[in-house]
Design a protein around this motif. Structure first.
Motif, PDB file in Angstrom:
ATOM      1  N   MET A  36       0.048  -0.912  -0.081  1.00 42.75           N
ATOM      2  CA  MET A  36      -0.170  -0.074   0.374  1.00 42.75           C
ATOM      3  C   MET A  36       0.509   1.478   0.266  1.00 42.75           C
ATOM      4  O   MET A  36       2.256   0.980   0.873  1.00 42.75           O
ATOM      5  N   GLU A  37       0.594   2.174  -0.940  1.00 40.99           N
ATOM      6  CA  GLU A  37       0.845   3.728  -0.746  1.00 40.99           C
ATOM      7  C   GLU A  37       0.370   4.462  -0.600  1.00 40.99           C
ATOM      8  O   GLU A  37      -1.096   4.960  -1.092  1.00 40.99           O
ATOM      9  N   LYS A  38       0.900   5.431  -0.168  1.00 42.63           N
ATOM     10  CA  LYS A  38       0.211   6.597  -0.779  1.00 42.63           C
ATOM     11  C   LYS A  38      -0.113   7.126  -2.449  1.00 42.63           C
ATOM     12  O   LYS A  38      -0.155   7.055  -3.298  1.00 42.63           O
ATOM     13  N   LEU A  39      -1.839   7.784  -2.895  1.00 42.08           N
ATOM     14  CA  LEU A  39      -1.754   7.725  -3.738  1.00 42.08           C
ATOM     15  C   LEU A  39      -0.833   9.330  -4.300  1.00 42.08           C
ATOM     16  O   LEU A  39      -0.968  10.639  -3.695  1.00 42.08           O
ATOM     17  N   GLY A  40      -0.430   8.902  -5.717  1.00 40.30           N
ATOM     18  CA  GLY A  40      -0.240  10.250  -6.544  1.00 40.30           C
ATOM     19  C   GLY A  40       1.147  10.394  -6.039  1.00 40.30           C
ATOM     20  O   GLY A  40       2.065  11.419  -5.664  1.00 40.30           O
ATOM     21  N   GLN A  41       2.022   9.267  -4.787  1.00 43.17           N
ATOM     22  CA  GLN A  41       3.273  10.129  -4.446  1.00 43.17           C
ATOM     23  C   GLN A  41       4.443   9.222  -5.658  1.00 43.17           C
ATOM     24  O   GLN A  41       4.141   8.882  -6.434  1.00 43.17           O
ATOM     25  N   LYS A  42       5.286  10.406  -6.217  1.00 41.92           N
ATOM     26  CA  LYS A  42       6.479   9.940  -6.941  1.00 41.92           C
ATOM     27  C   LYS A  42       7.261   8.627  -7.476  1.00 41.92           C
ATOM     28  O   LYS A  42       7.578   8.400  -6.332  1.00 41.92           O
ATOM     29  N   THR A  43       6.820   7.466  -8.193  1.00 41.38           N
ATOM     30  CA  THR A  43       8.033   6.766  -8.408  1.00 41.38           C
ATOM     31  C   THR A  43       8.304   6.700  -9.934  1.00 41.38           C
ATOM     32  O   THR A  43       7.595   6.989 -10.293  1.00 41.38           O
ATOM     33  N   ARG A  44       8.538   5.679  -9.779  1.00 39.44           N
ATOM     34  CA  ARG A  44       9.442   5.360 -11.076  1.00 39.44           C
ATOM     35  C   ARG A  44       7.863   4.534 -11.639  1.00 39.44           C
ATOM     36  O   ARG A  44       7.462   3.412 -10.699  1.00 39.44           O
ATOM     37  N   ASN A  45       7.260   4.543 -12.374  1.00 41.31           N
ATOM     38  CA  ASN A  45       6.421   3.601 -13.412  1.00 41.31           C
ATOM     39  C   ASN A  45       7.409   2.694 -14.267  1.00 41.31           C
ATOM     40  O   ASN A  45       7.891   3.325 -15.470  1.00 41.31           O
ATOM     41  N   ILE A  46       6.139   1.689 -14.494  1.00 40.68           N
ATOM     42  CA  ILE A  46       7.006   0.692 -15.444  1.00 40.68           C
ATOM     43  C   ILE A  46       5.499   0.591 -16.047  1.00 40.68           C
ATOM     44  O   ILE A  46       4.270  -0.015 -15.457  1.00 40.68           O
ATOM     45  N   ASN A  47       5.709   0.504 -16.977  1.00 42.89           N
ATOM     46  CA  ASN A  47       3.951  -0.018 -18.188  1.00 42.89           C
ATOM     47  C   ASN A  47       4.755  -0.807 -18.505  1.00 42.89           C
ATOM     48  O   ASN A  47       5.149  -1.264 -19.417  1.00 42.89           O
ATOM     49  N   PHE A  48       3.628  -2.233 -18.848  1.00 41.02           N
ATOM     50  CA  PHE A  48       2.731  -3.000 -19.824  1.00 41.02           C
ATOM     51  C   PHE A  48       1.958  -3.536 -20.118  1.00 41.02           C
ATOM     52  O   PHE A  48       1.047  -3.136 -19.191  1.00 41.02           O
ATOM     53  N   PHE A  49       1.564  -3.930 -21.127  1.00 42.09           N
ATOM     54  CA  PHE A  49      -0.131  -4.356 -22.075  1.00 42.09           C
ATOM     55  C   PHE A  49      -0.230  -5.640 -20.915  1.00 42.09           C
ATOM     56  O   PHE A  49       0.484  -6.477 -20.893  1.00 42.09           O
ATOM     57  N   SER A  50      -1.510  -5.794 -20.323  1.00 37.59           N
ATOM     58  CA  SER A  50      -1.879  -6.789 -19.749  1.00 37.59           C
ATOM     59  C   SER A  50      -3.060  -7.269 -20.343  1.00 37.59           C
ATOM     60  O   SER A  50      -3.910  -6.657 -21.501  1.00 37.59           O
ATOM     61  N   GLU A  51      -2.918  -8.702 -20.951  1.00 37.58           N
ATOM     62  CA  GLU A  51      -4.016  -9.222 -21.925  1.00 37.58           C
ATOM     63  C   GLU A  51      -4.795  -9.409 -21.507  1.00 37.58           C
ATOM     64  O   GLU A  51      -6.356  -8.959 -21.509  1.00 37.58           O
ATOM     65  N   LYS A  52      -5.123  -9.162 -19.527  1.00 37.95           N
ATOM     66  CA  LYS A  52      -6.197 -10.451 -18.725  1.00 37.95           C
ATOM     67  C   LYS A  52      -6.910  -8.942 -18.539  1.00 37.95           C
ATOM     68  O   LYS A  52      -8.356  -8.792 -18.643  1.00 37.95           O
ATOM     69  N   ASN A  53      -6.496  -8.035 -18.662  1.00 32.23           N
ATOM     70  CA  ASN A  53      -7.195  -6.223 -18.627  1.00 32.23           C
ATOM     71  C   ASN A  53      -6.911  -5.583 -20.311  1.00 32.23           C
ATOM     72  O   ASN A  53      -8.571  -4.509 -20.489  1.00 32.23           O
ATOM     73  N   GLY A  54      -6.599  -6.348 -21.064  1.00 32.54           N
ATOM     74  CA  GLY A  54      -7.108  -5.501 -22.165  1.00 32.54           C
ATOM     75  C   GLY A  54      -6.219  -3.855 -22.494  1.00 32.54           C
ATOM     76  O   GLY A  54      -7.197  -3.076 -23.262  1.00 32.54           O
ATOM     77  N   LYS A  55      -5.974  -3.625 -21.678  1.00 38.86           N
ATOM     78  CA  LYS A  55      -5.022  -1.941 -21.528  1.00 38.86           C
ATOM     79  C   LYS A  55      -3.869  -1.857 -21.596  1.00 38.86           C
ATOM     80  O   LYS A  55      -2.833  -2.885 -20.187  1.00 38.86           O
ATOM     81  N   MET A  56      -2.658  -0.940 -21.521  1.00 38.31           N
ATOM     82  CA  MET A  56      -1.898  -0.931 -20.309  1.00 38.31           C
ATOM     83  C   MET A  56      -2.165  -0.887 -19.091  1.00 38.31           C
ATOM     84  O   MET A  56      -2.746  -0.351 -18.892  1.00 38.31           O
ATOM     85  N   VAL A  57      -0.853  -1.019 -18.382  1.00 35.57           N
ATOM     86  CA  VAL A  57      -1.004  -1.010 -16.666  1.00 35.57           C
ATOM     87  C   VAL A  57       0.363  -0.494 -16.476  1.00 35.57           C
ATOM     88  O   VAL A  57       0.736  -0.864 -16.673  1.00 35.57           O
ATOM     89  N   CYS A  58      -0.194   0.152 -15.136  1.00 34.87           N
ATOM     90  CA  CYS A  58       1.052   1.115 -14.359  1.00 34.87           C
ATOM     91  C   CYS A  58       0.801   0.486 -13.444  1.00 34.87           C
ATOM     92  O   CYS A  58       0.706   0.398 -12.389  1.00 34.87           O
TER      93      CYS A  58
END
Length: 129
Positions: free
Chosen positions: A1-23
């Motif tokens: 669990m983390e604070k909403l909007g906390q500055k972090t490194r983002n890793i994006n990849f395409f999720s087949e299960k979600n049918g979209k990019m996941v961050c």
């Protein structure tokens, strides 16, 4: 669990299960998301699922610092199972379990989700880096 909007490194990849990019915000979160992608019992999942501050009033404040009730939080994963149930997974290392603030955040998350219709809440113990 983390604070909403906390500055972090983002890793994006395409999720087949979600049918979209996941961050995602860590290598461990990416690895766990890839694990969820391979599981037949997972229909879809949300990474960084926000907690509604309106529901904080339903959380017992015993042994949780009051400042946590003033902050918007996100849980690591909200999972939608193939059988229609939902569950939450919080990622933590063994070292994190020895830190009072991390344990408090996990308990905050557990109490929050217990106040909703989600009763499948678990901690995923990560390997140390």
């Amino acid at each position: 669990m983390e604070k909403l909007g906390q500055k972090t490194r983002n890793i994006n990849f395409f999720s087949e299960k979600n049918g979209k990019m996941v961050c995602l915000h860590s290598r461990h979160a990416r690895d766990y998301a890839k694990y969820l992608e391979a599981q037949p019992w997972v229909e879809r999942y949300e990474a960084g699922a926000p907690l509604s501050q309106e529901l904080y009033a339903h959380i017992s404040p015993v042994w949780i610092r009051s400042a946590y009730f003033q902050v918007p939080w996100v849980s690591d994963f909200l999972i939608h199972f193939a059988d229609g149930r939902k569950g939450v997974r919080e990622l933590v290392t063994a070292d994190g379990l020895r830190r009072k603030n991390i344990v408090e955040k996990l308990e905050f998350s557990r109490r929050y989700w217990a106040s909703t219709d989600i009763d499948n809440w678990k901690v995923v113990l990560l390997p140390e880096v």
